[in-house]
Design a protein around this motif. Structure first.
Motif: not given
Length: 958
Positions: A519-534
Motif C-alpha cells: 500500500x502506497x500512502x499519499x499516492x498522487x501520480x502513476x509514478x508513485x506506483x512505478x517507483x514501488x515496482x522499481x
C-alpha cells in the motif's frame, strides 16, 4: 441474601430473554447495568475507601441533575450544577493519586457498562433466531436472500452471486485501542460470566457462585494497571491482533458458514439438488466469502519501529498460531474419529495416499515395518497430516503407526496440498456411510484451511510515497555514478526501504501468499506506483503473480492509497494513465487483470470535512470502476475506514450498501481498527453477526434486488442516483468544502486552539500505540503544522474534548445554504434521506456524532486556551456550526430531537453522559495544572486514566 440476578419469576425471566419488541426486551440490560454498578460500588468501598465512593456518587448525582435541567430547558440550573461539579472536582482531585483513582472509578463503570451492552447484543441476536417463521431482519443473509427470491432469482443464481463475494477485514494497529492486553482478557471473563447468568433454571446457589466470581473479576480489574508503564511495541500490537483469532474468529468460521447454509435451505426450500441429506449445501462446498488480513507489523508509514525484522516476526507469529490451531484440531479429530475398516471401508484414493506416506516413513526408518493397527486407516491419515504440518502426533498416533520420536514427513509446501489430503479424507468418509462424520469433524477444518491457508492472514506492507521518492533518488545515484566515484552513503530511511523489499523477497520464498499487497500512502501520480515496482525489483521481489489456488506466488501488487480531496479527484485519471501504460499492461496480465486501489477516509475528512470527503470518495469509487471497465481491469477497492465518524466510521453494512450502483464486483477489503476490533470480534456471536452483516450487505449491493422489485414503498433504497440528487450533492460538497477550508484548514488559529483546548499532547503519555502521533520521517513537511498531524490524533483530540469537530463542521452550513437557495431544497433532501443510501448513511452518522458532542463541556476545554480573544473567536465559530448542523439535521430528518428514531443508541448515550462528564471535568482540571507548571508521573498517569475513561464512555478514541 439472594444474588442480584436471581429471578423471582422464571416464566417472566424467560419472557424477557425472548422478547422481540417493546420495553421488556431492555429489562435484562437494565438489570445487568444496575447489578454491575452495585458490585462496582462494593469493590470501590473495599479497595479505595468510602471517601472515594462518596465522591464518585456526589459527582454522579450532580452530573445527572445538570443533564436533567438542560433537558427541561433550565439552562441556569444546568450551569449551576456544572459549577458545583467543577468545584467538587477541584477539591477532590487536589492530590494526583486521588484524581487517578477517581478517573479509574468512572472508567471501570464504563468497562462494565460496555460489557453489559455487548452481552445484550448477543442476547438479542439469540432471541432473533428463536422464531424460524419470523420476518428476517434487513441486515441478515436470510433477509437478503428472501428479497432476491422475491425478484425471481433462483437458488443457483443466488449461489453464483455469493461466489463473487469475498469480505476481507484488515486488522490494524492504529492507536485507537486504549485497553491493555491484560484488561482485555479480564473483559472476556466478565463477559462469559454475564452470559452464564442468562442461564435458565439455574439454582440459587449457582447464581450466588456466578455473582461471587463476577465480584472477584471486578476486583481483579480494579487491581490491574489500566495505564501502560511503557509504550507497546509492534510485537505487543501483533499479539493483541492475533488474540482475536483464539477469542472468536477460529470458532466463528464454521458457525458463519452453517448460518449461510441454513439461510439458503430456509429461503429456497423447494429447490432440490443440494449435496447434503438435509437439502442444504455443505459448509465445505459453499463459496469462500471471507478472508483476513493485517497491517500490524507491515505498516511502516510514519512508524520507525516497523522494520524488516518486525515484519518477519509478525508473519512467524501468525503462522505459529495457525499451526498450533490446526494441530489441536487434528488431535481432537483423532480422539473423536476412530473409524475402522472392519466397520466401514475407505476409498482407494485415500488408501493410495496413505500407502505413500507409510512407505516414506518406513524408508526413512521412522515407522515399524508393519503397523499393528492398520485397520484404523482414518487415524493413520490424521497422524500423517499432523507430521506434514510439523507437529508431533499424540502418543496414540505413535503407537498406532509404530513411529519413532524423530518421525517426519515432507512439509506441506502450500495450503492446496493440505486441502488435498483433507478432501481425500472427507470424500472417503462421505462415500462410505460417514457423511455426518465428514460434516461434523472434517468440514470445519477444511473451511479453516480454505480461509487461513498456511499463513493465517495476509500482511500488507505500507509506506508513504514521499519515502519511496527519496529512496529512488538515492538509489539511482548508486546505479548512475561513474565507476571511480563513490556515491554518498544511503540514509537510514532509504536503507530500511531497501531492507524491507529484500525481506519481502526472502519471506515469499517460504510463504509466498503471506504478502501480496504493498500500500502506497499519499499516492498522487502513476509514478508513485512505478517507483514501488522499481524498488521491488531492486530488492529481488518477484512482482508478477502466479496461480494462487495452486499455492504459487501471487506476486506483489502496489496498491495506491488516494487520501486527500485533490488526490481522490485525480485518482481516476492517474489509474487510467497507469492501466493504459504499455509498461504496466504485462503486470496486469500477470495479476490476471486484477488491480486493487485504496480510498482513504481519515485524511480526506481531515482535509475537506464530512460532506466533501464522503462525496469525493463516492465519486472516485464510481469513476474508478468506469475507468477499470474501459481498460479491461477487474477492480477491487480497499476502504480505509476508521472507528469514529470523523474517520469514515459508522455501521459498516450500511456503508457497503451505499456504494455506487454498478461499481462493486463483490470483493472488498476494509480496515478494522482499535476499539472496533473489540466491539466486533471479542466473541463468536458478535463476530458471526458482524461478518454476516457485511456478507449480506455485499450480496445486496451486488444483486440490488430493490432495484428490480416492484415500484412500491418497500423498494426505495435501490442505490440508483437521480440527476437532481447528484447535483445537490455536488453543490453541498463545494459549499461545505469552501466553508471548512476557510475556517479550519486555512485558519492558523485552529491549530493553536486545537493543541491547547484538547488533550492531544497527552497521547505520548497515554502510550496507546507504537506509532508516533506526528510524522517525523521523509513523509513529513518542513514545518510544524496540521499537515504533519495524523488523522487519528486529530479526531482523538476533538472527541476527547467533546467538540467532535471532524464529524459535522461544514455540514450545517452547506445544508442551510442549499435549502435557502433552492425553493424545494428541504423537500429534495428529505427525499434523499428516504431513497438514497449514501445520503442517509452520511446524515445518520453526523446525527450520531452530534449526540455525543457537548459544547457545555467543550467550553471548559476552551478555557485552557491562553489567548482569550483567539479562544472566543474559535469557540464561537465551532459552537455556531454545531448548533446550525444540529438544527439542519433535525430539519432534514423530520425529527424534534437527535436520535429520535434510534432509541437504543439514544438511551445508551443518555445513560453514559452523567458518567463521562465528571471525567471530562477532571481531565480539564488536570490539564490546567500541568499547563500551569505542575509536573509529575502521577499527574500524567491521572490524565491518561481520564483519557481511557472518556474513550470507554464514548466508545470512541480516534
Amino acid at each position: 441474601m439472594p444474588s442480584l440476578w436471581t429471578p423471582t419469576d422464571w416464566p417472566a425471566r424467560l419472557a424477557e430473554l425472548e422478547a422481540r419488541s417493546g420495553d421488556e426486551k431492555q429489562t435484562p440490560l437494565r438489570r445487568d447495568i444496575r447489578s454491575l454498578g452495585t458490585l462496582l460500588g462494593q469493590v470501590l468501598r473495599e479497595q479505595a475507601g468510602d471517601a472515594l465512593f462518596d465522591a464518585v456518587e456526589s459527582l454522579r448525582r450532580i452530573a445527572i441533575a445538570r443533564r436533567e435541567a438542560e433537558a427541561t430547558g433550565d439552562e441556569a440550573a444546568g450551569l449551576l450544577h456544572l459549577n458545583e461539579a467543577q468545584a467538587l472536582t477541584h477539591e477532590t482531585a487536589a492530590d494526583p493519586t486521588t484524581a487517578y483513582r477517581l478517573a479509574r472509578a468512572f472508567a471501570s463503570y464504563f468497562e462494565l457498562i460496555n460489557l453489559a451492552e455487548t452481552n445484550h447484543r448477543k442476547r438479542r441476536r439469540r432471541a432473533s433466531l428463536l422464531d424460524a417463521a419470523a420476518t428476517p431482519q434487513r441486515g441478515s443473509l436470510r433477509g437478503t436472500l428472501r428479497r432476491l427470491r422475491a425478484t425471481g432469482i433462483t437458488r443457483d443464481e443466488a449461489l453464483r452471486l455469493l461466489g463473487h463475494i469475498c469480505i476481507t477485514p484488515i486488522f490494524t494497529a492504529h492507536p485507537t485501542e486504549v485497553a491493555r492486553r491484560s484488561v482485555m482478557f479480564k473483559r472476556r471473563r466478565i463477559s462469559d460470566l454475564l452470559e452464564r447468568l442468562d442461564g435458565i433454571l439455574l439454582p440459587p446457589s449457582e447464581f450466588d457462585a456466578l455473582e461471587n466470581e463476577l465480584l472477584a473479576e471486578i476486583t481483579a480489574l480494579w487491581q490491574t494497571d489500566d495505564v501502560r508503564s511503557a509504550r507497546p511495541t509492534v510485537r505487543d500490537e501483533v499479539r493483541m491482533g492475533l488474540d482475536y483469532y483464539d477469542a472468536s474468529i477460529f470458532s466463528t468460521i464454521p458457525v458463519l458458514y452453517k448460518e449461510i447454509a441454513n439461510a439458503f435451505a430456509a429461503e429456497f426450500p423447494s429447490e432440490a439438488g443440494f449435496p447434503s441429506d438435509e437439502g442444504q449445501p455443505s459448509i465445505a462446498e459453499l463459496p469462500l466469502v471471507v478472508s483476513f488480513g493485517s497491517w500490524i507489523g507491515g505498516d511502516r508509514d510514519g512508524n520507525p519501529f516497523v522494520t524488516a525484522q518486525t515484519t518477519c516476526d509478525s508473519l512467524a507469529m501468525a503462522r505459529q498460531l495457525l499451526l498450533d490451531r490446526y494441530l489441536k484440531q487434528l488431535q481432537d479429530v483423532f480422539e473423536q474419529l476412530a473409524s475402522s475398516t472392519n466397520q466401514a471401508p475407505i476409498s482407494a484414493a485415500l488408501q493410495s495416499r496413505l500407502n505413500e506416506y507409510l512407505q516414506e516413513l518406513r524408508a526413512a526408518g521412522h515407522a515399524a515395518p508393519q503397523d499393528h493397527l492398520s485397520y484404523e486407516a482414518v487415524r493413520h491419515m490424521i497422524a500423517c497430516i499432523t507430521l506434514r504440518l510439523g507437529g508431533s502426533p499424540p502418543a496414540t498416533m505413535h503407537r498406532n503407526l509404530g513411529l519413532t520420536e524423530e518421525a517426519t514427513l515432507q512439509p506441506y509446501r502450500s495450503a492446496a496440498e493440505l486441502l488435498s489430503d483433507l478432501s481425500l479424507l472427507r470424500d472417503s468418509l462421505a462415500a462410505n456411510r460417514g457423511l455426518r462424520l465428514a460434516e461434523l469433524f472434517i468440514d470445519p477444518l477444511l473451511l479453516e484451511v480454505r480461509t487461513f491457508g498456511l499463513h493465517l492472514q495476509t500482511l500488507d506492507i505500507r509506506q508513504h510515497a514521499r519515502v519511496h521518492e527519496v529512496a529512488v533518488d538515492e538509489l539511482s545515484a548508486w546505479h548512475n555514478t561513474a565507476s571511480l566515484q563513490l556515491p554518498a552513503p544511503l540514509s537510514p530511511q532509504t536503507a530500511e526501504v531497501l531492507a524491507t523489499f529484500q525481506g519481502v523477497a526472502e519471506i515469499k520464498q517460504s510463504a509466498p501468499q503471506a504478502i501480496a499487497q504493498y500500500v502506497i500512502s499519499g499516492a498522487s501520480t502513476a509514478q508513485d506506483v512505478l517507483r514501488v515496482l522499481w524498488l521491488a525489483r531492486l530488492g529481488n521481489v518477484h512482482v508478477e503473480g502466479g496461480d494462487v489456488e495452486q499455492g504459487h506466488d501471487p506476486g506483489l501488487q502496489p496498491v495506491p492509497l488516494f487520501e486527500s480531496i485533490e488526490d481522490l479527484r485525480n485518482a481516476p485519471e492517474v489509474c487510467r494513465e497507469l492501466w493504459s501504460s504499455e509498461a504496466f499492461k504485462p503486470l496486469l496480465a500477470a495479476w490476471h487483470g486484477r488491480q486493487e486501489v485504496m480510498l482513504g477516509y481519515s485524511d480526506s475528512n481531515k482535509d475537506g470535512g464530512m460532506i466533501a470527503s464522503t462525496w469525493e470518495i463516492w465519486k472516485a469509487h464510481r469513476a474508478l470502476h468506469e475507468v477499470a471497465r474501459e481498460c479491461g481491469v477487474t477492480l477491487r477497492l480497499f476502504h480505509g475506514r476508521g472507528g469514529t465518524v470523523g474517520r469514515g466510521g459508522g455501521p459498516t453494512h450500511r456503508a457497503i450498501y451505499a456504494q455506487p450502483l454498478d461499481s462493486f464486483t463483490g470483493e472488498l477489503r476494509i480496515t478494522e481498527q482499535g476499539e472496533v476490533l473489540n466491539w466486533k470480534y471479542s466473541d463468536v456471536v458478535l463476530a458471526e453477526r458482524n461478518l454476516e452483516l457485511m456478507i449480506a450487505a455485499s450480496l445486496d449491493a451486488l444483486a440490488r434486488p430493490d432495484l428490480h422489485a416492484a415500484k412500491d414503498e418497500s423498494a426505495h433504497l435501490t442505490g440508483a442516483i437521480l440527476p437532481e440528487w447528484e447535483a445537490a450533492l455536488d453543490e453541498l460538497s463545494v459549499t461545505s468544502f469552501a466553508f471548512y477550508k476557510q475556517h479550519i484548514i486555512d485558519n492558523p488559529e485552529i491549530f493553536t486552539y486545537f493543541e491547547q483546548a484538547t488533550p492531544v499532547a497527552e497521547l505520548e503519555h497515554a502510550r496507546i500505540g507504537s506509532r508516533p502521533a506526528k510524522r517525523t520521517d521523509g513523509s513529513a513537511s518542513k514545518q510544524r503544522s496540521m499537515a504533519d498531524l495524523r488523522a487519528i490524533p486529530w479526531v482523538f483530540g476533538w472527541m476527547q474534548s467533546r467538540h467532535v469537530v471532524p464529524a459535522y463542521f461544514g455540514v450545517g452550513y452547506a445544508l442551510e445554504a442549499f435549502i435557502g437557495e433552492n425553493p424545494k431544497g428541504l423537500e429534495l433532501l428529505r427525499g434523499m434521506m428516504r431513497s438514497f443510501p449514501l445520503f442517509l448513511d452520511m446524515i445518520r452518522n453526523v446525527e450520531m456524532a452530534l449526540a455525543k458532542a457537548d459544547f457545555g463541556i467543550a467550553k471548559l476545554y476552551a478555557s485552557l486556551v491562553e489567548d482569550a480573544a483567539l479562544r472566543d473567536r474559535v469557540f464561537a465559530t465551532l459552537e455556531s456550526e454545531f448548533d446550525r448542523t444540529r438544527r439542519m439535521v433535525l430539519a432534514v430528518t423530520s425529527q424534534t430531537e437527535l436520535l429520535e428514531r434510534d432509541t437504543v443508541l439514544s438511551n445508551s448515550i443518555r445513560l453514559r453522559n452523567p458518567y463521562v462528564d465528571p471525567m471530562s471535568l477532571l481531565q480539564v482540571e488536570l490539564l490546567r495544572r500541568k499547563r500551569g507548571g505542575e509536573s509529575s508521573e502521577e499527574l500524567d498517569r491521572a490524565i491518561t486514566a481520564t483519557i481511557n475513561g472518556i474513550s470507554a464512555g464514548l466508545r470512541n478514541t480516534g
